[in-house]
Design a protein around this motif. Sequence first.
Motif: not given
Length: 121
Positions: A31-35
């Motif tokens: 459920s998270y975008a990541m960087g």
Amino acid sequence: QVQLVESGGGLVQAGGSLRLSCAASGRTFSSYAMGWFRQAPGKERDFVAFITRTGGGTYYADSVKGRFTIARDNAKNTVYLQMNSLKPEDTAVYYCASSRGYSWNGKYDYWGQGTQVTVSS
């Protein structure tokens, strides 16, 4: 809450490769975008790469485009940063971070502790 733990940093010669990993706790990783970000000594933290929740979209800083690749495995709760053709100016502490947003320049909620990457000339 998400806990992020980076690994895979180290010392490498210029032109070499490293793969960083960032393992996330919890059941909500997808459920998270990541960087990925990095911070060199005496400098501000800079954006490196971004990946969407499904992995279908990526975005890179110009300085790493064509050399670095971000990927994720939601079944393993892990995001990766493959770094090729490394340069001394890539030397920094590398951090992964999670975001509930939809853009690379949005707000990041949780951060890992960082892993050191040193590229010798």
